[in-house]
Write an enzyme that holds these catalytic residues in place. Structure first.
Site, mmCIF file in Angstrom:
data_model
loop_
_atom_site.group_PDB
_atom_site.id
_atom_site.type_symbol
_atom_site.label_atom_id
_atom_site.label_comp_id
_atom_site.label_asym_id
_atom_site.label_seq_id
_atom_site.Cartn_x
_atom_site.Cartn_y
_atom_site.Cartn_z
ATOM 1 N N LYS A 134 5.277 -20.119 -10.565
ATOM 2 C CA LYS A 134 4.312 -19.323 -11.331
ATOM 3 C C LYS A 134 4.284 -17.923 -10.731
ATOM 4 O O LYS A 134 3.674 -17.684 -9.691
ATOM 5 C CB LYS A 134 2.907 -19.942 -11.289
ATOM 6 C CG LYS A 134 2.031 -19.320 -12.386
ATOM 7 C CD LYS A 134 0.614 -19.094 -12.005
ATOM 8 C CE LYS A 134 0.310 -17.846 -11.240
ATOM 9 N NZ LYS A 134 0.563 -16.568 -11.930
ATOM 10 N N GLU A 146 0.755 -16.970 2.638
ATOM 11 C CA GLU A 146 1.054 -15.668 3.266
ATOM 12 C C GLU A 146 0.216 -14.618 2.544
ATOM 13 O O GLU A 146 0.347 -14.447 1.338
ATOM 14 C CB GLU A 146 2.542 -15.371 3.160
ATOM 15 C CG GLU A 146 3.406 -16.393 3.878
ATOM 16 C CD GLU A 146 2.955 -16.662 5.303
ATOM 17 O OE1 GLU A 146 2.891 -15.702 6.093
ATOM 18 O OE2 GLU A 146 2.617 -17.811 5.628
ATOM 19 N N CYS A 194 2.180 -5.480 1.569
ATOM 20 C CA CYS A 194 1.347 -6.194 2.540
ATOM 21 C C CYS A 194 1.540 -5.590 3.922
ATOM 22 O O CYS A 194 0.656 -5.626 4.764
ATOM 23 C CB CYS A 194 1.718 -7.667 2.553
ATOM 24 S SG CYS A 194 3.462 -7.928 2.850
ATOM 25 N N GLU A 252 -8.566 -4.758 3.074
ATOM 26 C CA GLU A 252 -7.296 -4.352 2.462
ATOM 27 C C GLU A 252 -7.584 -3.662 1.137
ATOM 28 O O GLU A 252 -8.243 -4.231 0.269
ATOM 29 C CB GLU A 252 -6.400 -5.579 2.223
ATOM 30 C CG GLU A 252 -5.013 -5.172 1.772
ATOM 31 C CD GLU A 252 -4.119 -6.351 1.405
ATOM 32 O OE1 GLU A 252 -4.566 -7.224 0.643
ATOM 33 O OE2 GLU A 252 -2.960 -6.378 1.869
HETATM 34 P P1 NAD Z 1 -3.072 -12.173 -5.917
HETATM 35 O O1 NAD Z 1 -3.596 -13.018 -4.818
HETATM 36 O O2 NAD Z 1 -4.034 -11.575 -6.859
HETATM 37 O O3 NAD Z 1 -2.066 -13.050 -6.820
HETATM 38 C C1 NAD Z 1 -0.996 -13.762 -6.241
HETATM 39 C C2 NAD Z 1 -0.638 -14.943 -7.139
HETATM 40 O O4 NAD Z 1 -1.697 -15.902 -7.101
HETATM 41 C C3 NAD Z 1 -0.455 -14.564 -8.605
HETATM 42 O O5 NAD Z 1 0.635 -15.270 -9.121
HETATM 43 C C4 NAD Z 1 -1.760 -15.030 -9.225
HETATM 44 O O6 NAD Z 1 -1.667 -15.320 -10.603
HETATM 45 C C5 NAD Z 1 -2.024 -16.299 -8.424
HETATM 46 N N1 NAD Z 1 -3.399 -16.786 -8.454
HETATM 47 C C6 NAD Z 1 -4.534 -16.079 -8.694
HETATM 48 N N2 NAD Z 1 -5.605 -16.907 -8.637
HETATM 49 C C7 NAD Z 1 -5.145 -18.143 -8.367
HETATM 50 C C8 NAD Z 1 -5.765 -19.416 -8.169
HETATM 51 N N3 NAD Z 1 -7.087 -19.568 -8.266
HETATM 52 N N4 NAD Z 1 -4.989 -20.483 -7.869
HETATM 53 C C9 NAD Z 1 -3.647 -20.336 -7.755
HETATM 54 N N5 NAD Z 1 -2.996 -19.160 -7.947
HETATM 55 C C10 NAD Z 1 -3.737 -18.080 -8.244
HETATM 56 O O7 NAD Z 1 -2.132 -11.069 -5.248
HETATM 57 P P2 NAD Z 1 -1.451 -9.790 -5.904
HETATM 58 O O8 NAD Z 1 -2.499 -8.791 -6.241
HETATM 59 O O9 NAD Z 1 -0.472 -10.195 -6.951
HETATM 60 O O10 NAD Z 1 -0.584 -9.259 -4.653
HETATM 61 C C11 NAD Z 1 -1.089 -8.453 -3.655
HETATM 62 C C12 NAD Z 1 -1.517 -9.246 -2.445
HETATM 63 O O11 NAD Z 1 -0.428 -9.990 -1.905
HETATM 64 C C13 NAD Z 1 -1.971 -8.333 -1.305
HETATM 65 O O12 NAD Z 1 -3.099 -8.882 -0.696
HETATM 66 C C14 NAD Z 1 -0.783 -8.352 -0.350
HETATM 67 O O13 NAD Z 1 -1.096 -8.023 0.970
HETATM 68 C C15 NAD Z 1 -0.316 -9.759 -0.501
HETATM 69 N N6 NAD Z 1 1.078 -9.921 -0.057
HETATM 70 C C16 NAD Z 1 1.319 -10.577 1.107
HETATM 71 C C17 NAD Z 1 2.634 -10.702 1.569
HETATM 72 C C18 NAD Z 1 2.945 -11.419 2.858
HETATM 73 O O14 NAD Z 1 4.111 -11.705 3.095
HETATM 74 N N7 NAD Z 1 1.978 -11.722 3.695
HETATM 75 C C19 NAD Z 1 3.681 -10.150 0.827
HETATM 76 C C20 NAD Z 1 3.379 -9.490 -0.361
HETATM 77 C C21 NAD Z 1 2.069 -9.379 -0.803
#
Ligand code: NAD
Length: 520
Positions: free
Chosen positions: A206, A287, A321, A416
Site C-alpha cells: 500500500k 521507520e 526524514c 518534525e
Molecule cells: P504518513 O505516516 O502520513 O504515511 C505513510 C503511509 O502510512 C502512507 O502510505 C499512509 O497512507 C499510511 N497510513 C496512514 N494512516 C495509516 C493507518 N492508520 N494505518 C496504516 N497505514 C496508514 O507519512 P508521509 O507523510 O507519507 O511521509 C513522511 C513521513 O515519513 C515523515 O515523518 C518522514 O520523516 C517519514 N520517513 C521516514 C523514513 C525513515 O527511514 N525513517 C524515510 C522516509 C520518510
C-alpha cells in the site's frame, strides 16, 4: 552460486548536454501519459474500484498525474488471500532463482531509470539531482538483496557435536504488508518489497496516496521480470482504511512500515493485539521521522559545511526524514556561519521551478503539508528571531525559513515539520551542542562538521543517532555503504541496505538429526 561483488549504481551526470537531452525526451514521454487510470492489482488481475483518487502534480495541482483506483477493506482482504495462495509456491522457489529474478528486475529498472526520474518529477516534485540518487538506490536494493539472499541461504555456522548433524537455516515468514510514505516513492516501497520477496515472502503493497502512480511503474518492473501473480499485490488506498485493515489482518505475519511517527506508533499499537483467527504474533518494523541536528564547531571547514547544511535542510524542500532541521552552532562562529547558510538558502530558493526542469527548489507535496509548514512559520516569531521568513508563492511553493536563537525545548526545535524550515540554536561548548542534539525524542540522522580529531572522537561516543555523518550532509545514504535507520521515536532499526536487513523478513530454523544411537 556466486556473483560479481556488489557495487553501487553510478549516478547520472545532468551537467552534460547529452544527458539533459535524454531527460527532455523522457519528460515529454511521461507528460504524454499523464492522467491515465491505474487499477488495483490483486493476484495479477487488474481490478477497478468505484473510489478513485486523483494524484496531482504538486507544482501544478490542475494537472492529474494518475487516476488511481483506491482499494476498500474488501480489496485489502482479497489481496491478503491472494498473497497467501501465492506463498506456498513462491516460498519454495530456489533462492538462486529468486535472486536471478530480482537481478532481472533490477536491470529493467536500470533501463527505465530516466522514465522513472520523470515520473518522480511530476508526481512528487522531486528534481533529477535528488531523484537520481533515489532511483540508483532502488536499483541497488535489487542487487544488494539478491547477494544477501544467496549468502544467507548458506545458513550459518553453528557448534558441531559428533553424534548429530545440525543445520541452521532461514525460512520466510509468510504474507507481509508494506506501507510506504510519499517522499521516497521509489526506493522505500521497492526496498521493503524487494527484501520481503527475496526472502520468499509474499506482499501486499500500500503506497502513499500521493505516490500511487509511481508505485504502478514499480509494479510493472516486477511483473516484466516475471514475478508470479500474487507474490506482489498492489492496493493503493487511504491509510486509515486499507493500511489499517492490512496491519490488523490475522493472515498478515509481518508489517514493514516507513512514515510518520504518528502513524508508526499507531501501527505498533494496532499490531500488538490478537484478532480472531491470528496464528502468530506479528513482526513489525516502523521507520519514522526525525528532528535531525547538524553541529558546526570552530574547527569546521565552514564554506563546505554551509553548503552541506543548506542542501540537507532545503534539498527536496526539506521533505526527507534525514533532513537537517536543527543547526547547532558554536557561539564564536555563530553569526558568520549563519550568514553563509542564509546565502546558500537564497541561492537554492532563487532556482525555483518545476522539477522536470531539474530546478533546485520545488513544491511541497500537498495542501496539508503547506498548511502545516505555514502554521509553524506563523508561530516562529514567538520562538526565535526570524532570519529568513518563508513565503507561500502558490502551487505549494514555500521558500525556506530560518529561525535563529531557538530554545532547545521550543516546538520548532522538537517537532518534525517536514518542510524547508531550519531552527538555529547556539551552544557554548561541543558538550552542550551534543546535549541539545540528543535532547529530542527522535534519533535518526545527525551531522557534525569539525576537523579536530578530539571533537570527532567526542561526538562518535556521545551523539546518539542511527546514522551519524562527520563532515558531510545528514542526507544521502547509499545502500550497502550507509545502512540506514534510526532509534528512539525514529524507528525500530533493522537498517535498510545493511547486512541485517534481510533477516527481518526471515525466521531461523534449527534442524537436528541424530547420527548415532546410544547403543552404537
Ligand atoms: P504518513 O505516516 O502520513 O504515511 C505513510 C503511509 O502510512 C502512507 O502510505 C499512509 O497512507 C499510511 N497510513 C496512514 N494512516 C495509516 C493507518 N492508520 N494505518 C496504516 N497505514 C496508514 O507519512 P508521509 O507523510 O507519507 O511521509 C513522511 C513521513 O515519513 C515523515 O515523518 C518522514 O520523516 C517519514 N520517513 C521516514 C523514513 C525513515 O527511514 N525513517 C524515510 C522516509 C520518510
Amino acid at each position: 552460486m556466486s556473483l560479481v561483488p556488489f557495487q553501487n549504481e553510478p549516478l547520472l551526470d545532468f551537467g552534460t548536454e547529452a544527458e539533459r537531452d535524454r531527460m527532455r525526451t523522457e519528460v515529454e514521454k511521461v507528460r504524454a501519459q499523464l492522467g491515465r487510470s491505474y487499477p488495483l492489482i490483486i493476484g495479477g488481475r487488474r481490478m477497478q474500484s468505484d473510489n478513485v483518487f486523483l494524484s496531482r502534480d504538486p507544482a501544478d495541482p490542475g494537472s492529474v498525474v494518475g487516476e488511481i483506483a483506491m482499494g476498500s477493506a474488501k480489496d485489502a482482504d482479497a489481496a491478503v488471500q491472494e498473497a497467501r495462495k501465492a506463498f506456498g509456491a513462491w516460498s519454495r522457489v530456489a533462492a538462486w532463482e529468486r535472486a536471478a529474478l530480482l537481478l532481472r528486475a533490477g536491470d529493467i529498472l536500470r533501463q527505465r531509470r530516466r522514465e522513472l526520474l520523470a515520473w518522480l518529477a511530476f508526481e512528487v516534485g522531486k528534481n533529477f539531482d535528488q531523484a537520481d540518487g533515489e532511483i540508483a538506490e532502488a536499483i541497488d536494493h535489487f542487487e544488494w538483496n539478491a547477494r544477501q539472499l544467496l549468502a544467507l541461504n548458506q545458513g550459518k555456522e553453528i557448534q558441531p557435536i559428533p553424534s548429530e548433524m545440525n543445520e541452521y537455516r532461514y525460512l520466510p515468514l509468510g504474507v507481509g504488508a508494506v506501507i510506504s510514505p510519499f517522499n521516497f516513492p521509489a526506493t522505500l516501497p521497492l526496498g521493503m518489497s524487494v527484501a520481503a520477496i527475496a526472502a520468499g515472502n509474499t506482499v501486499v503493497l500500500k503506497p502513499a496516496e500521493e505516490a500511487s502512480t509511481i508505485a504502478h511503474q514499480l509494479y510493472r518492473v516486477f511483473e516484466d521480470a516475471g514475478l508470479p501473480p500474487g507474490v506482489l499485490n498492489l492496493v493503493p488506498g487511504f491509510g486509515p482504511e486499507v493500511g489499517d485493515v492490512l496491519v490488523r489482518h490475522p493472515d498478515v505475519q509481518f508489517v514493514a512500515f516507513v512514515g510518520s511517527r504518528a502513524v508508526g506508533t499507531q501501527i505498533h499499537r494496532n499490531t500488538s493485539g490478537l484478532v480472531d483467527g491470528q496464528r502468530q504474533l506479528k513482526r513489525v518494523m516502523t521507520e519514522m521521522g526525525g528532528k535531525n541536528a547538524t553541529i558546526v564547531t570552530l574547527s569546521a571547514d565552514r564554506k563546505w559545511a554551509a553548503r552541506e547544511v543548506a542542501l540537507s535542510a532545503f534539498g527536496f524542500q526539506g521533505q526527507k526524514c534525514s533532513a537537517t532541521s536543527r543547526l547547532i552552532v558554536l557561539e564564536e562562529i555563530h553569526d558568520e556561519f549563519l550568514e553563509a547558510v542564509v546565502g546558500e538558502a537564497d541561492r537554492i530558493a532563487a532556482d525555483a521551478g518545476h522539477a522536470s526542469e531539474n530546478r533546485a527548489f520545488g513544491p511541497v507535496i500537498n495542501d496539508a503539508a503547506e498548511k502545516k509548514i505555514t502554521s509553524y512559520i506563523d508561530a516562529a516569531p514567538g520562538a526565535g528571531r526570524m532570519v529568513r521568513r518563508g513565503t507561500a508563492k502558490g502551487n505549494h511553493f514555500i521558500t525556506p525559513t530560518i529561525v535563529d536563537d531557538v530554545a532547545p525545548d521550543s516546538p520548532i526545535a522538537q517537532e518534525e515539520i517536514f518542510g524547508p524550515f531550519l531552527a538555529v540554536l547556539r551552544a557554548r561548548t561541543l558538550q552542550e551542542a551534543v546535549e541539545i542534539a540528543n535532547g529530542v525524542e527522535y534519533a535518526l540522522t545527525g551531522a557534525v562538521f569539525a576537523r579536530d580529531p578530539q571533537e570527532l572522537d567526542y561526538v562518535r561516543e556521545h551523539f546518539f543517532v542511527g546514522n551519524l555523518y562527520l563532515n558531510r550532509s545528514s542526507t544521502g545514504a547509499m545502500a550497502g555503504v550507509h545502512p540506514f535507520g534510526g532509534y528512539k521515536m525514529s524507528g525500530t532499526g533493522p537498517k535498510v541496505g545493511g547486512p541485517d536487513y534481510l533477516s527481518f523478513f526471515l525466521q531461523a530454523q534449527t534442524i537436528t538429526q541424530k547420527l548415532r544411537y546410544p547403543w552404537e
